[in-house]
Design an enzyme around this catalytic site. Structure first.
Site, short mmCIF file in Angstrom:
data_model
loop_
_atom_site.label_atom_id
_atom_site.label_comp_id
_atom_site.label_asym_id
_atom_site.label_seq_id
_atom_site.Cartn_x
_atom_site.Cartn_y
_atom_site.Cartn_z
N GLN A 183 -17.34 20.58 -18.14
CA GLN A 183 -18.47 19.84 -17.58
C GLN A 183 -19.71 20.72 -17.50
O GLN A 183 -20.69 20.49 -18.19
CB GLN A 183 -18.08 19.29 -16.21
N ASP A 184 -19.67 21.74 -16.65
CA ASP A 184 -20.75 22.71 -16.57
C ASP A 184 -20.16 24.03 -16.11
O ASP A 184 -18.99 24.10 -15.73
CB ASP A 184 -21.88 22.22 -15.66
N PRO A 185 -20.92 25.13 -16.16
CA PRO A 185 -20.36 26.44 -15.83
C PRO A 185 -19.89 26.54 -14.38
O PRO A 185 -20.34 25.79 -13.51
CB PRO A 185 -21.54 27.39 -16.09
N GLY A 221 -22.93 20.88 -10.99
CA GLY A 221 -23.58 19.68 -11.50
C GLY A 221 -25.08 19.64 -11.35
O GLY A 221 -25.71 18.63 -11.68
#
Length: 254
Positions: free
Chosen positions: A71-73, A168
């Site tokens: 999804q994201d880091p 997010g």
């Protein structure tokens, strides 16, 4: 005003990015989006470090045969290093999602049959599962997944940066156009490709993958892993598909 701001960007062109040359023509159509992201990030605190943001693109485009979408880091400083789910080698304990990925890795294609592996599980903060007969992969020594990338596993996040401590936080800032372009380009090659999509956000990219075989399950997060991630056998299934496509299987050991 916009022209003035555009001079204060981390990246003026795709040619400046620290990526493999084979990715540069692929990302050229989204060069303007990358430049605008560079403007945003020039005034923003973010993870991973700037030199690691495009790490997933530092491996050859034509070598990719497995895509694993994140999804994201990781939002914890010191954890994110530019590859989805991967951490710097010295991170302890592991992020909980990676902890669960390693549990499934060992259950699927590995074994914890010796005392050294059991001690390694304790060092990493993993609750070691029981031994699995007839398997080959031992518990990983750390959370660094670059050995997978070196074999053609693209560890992509949908969004490539995050504000520290705020998961997010960079969703909707422009990264989605960049990763969409990359995913479509991978799927459009006339080469074997398997996608491993964990969770609803990762599965949103399935529409960009054409007829690429996809292995889908819930996310390895502690909130969902017990509802279909554990026991999903993504690693052995990916190798079965690669073999059926005439491609070399991945050695998932780390």
């Amino acid at each position: 005003m916009e022209k003035l701001l555009m001079t204060n960007t981390l990246w003026n062109s795709v040619d400046e990015l620290p990526i493999h040359d084979s990715w540069k023509p692929v990302l050229k159509p989204v060069e303007d989006a990358i430049r605008k992201l560079g403007v945003f990030l020039a005034e923003e605190e973010f993870l991973p470090p700037v030199d690691d943001v495009f790490r997933a693109f530092s491996y050859p485009f034509d070598a990719v045969k497995v895509l694993i979408m994140g999804q994201d880091p990781y939002p914890t400083p010191g954890h994110a290093m530019g590859l989805s789910f991967s951490t710097q080698p010295d991170v302890r304990p592991l992020p909980r999602s990676l902890n669960n990925i390693f549990k499934e890795l060992v259950s699927d294609v590995g074994s914890l049959g010796d005392s050294a592996s059991e001690q390694g599980a304790l060092d990493l903060g993993i609750n070691a599962p029981g031994s699995v007969a007839g398997t080959q992969v031992a518990l990983p020594a750390d959370g660094d997944l670059r050995a997978w990338s070196n074999q053609g596993v693209a560890l992509f996040n949908r969004v490539l940066t995050v504000h520290p401590g705020q998961a997010g936080s960079h969703k909707g800032k422009g990264w989605e156009a960049v990763t969409e372009q990359a995913i479509k380009a991978l799927a459009e090659r006339d080469q074997p490709l398997v996608a491993i999509l964990w969770g609803k956000q990762a599965q949103e990219v399935q529409k960009f993958l054409g007829d690429t075989p996809c292995i889908c399950s819930v996310h390895p997060s502690p909130l969902s892993a017990s509802r279909g991630f554990f026991g999903s056998k993504p690693f052995s299934r990916a190798n079965e598909i690669l073999s059926s496509l005439g491609a070399t299987e991945i050695d998932w050991s780390l």
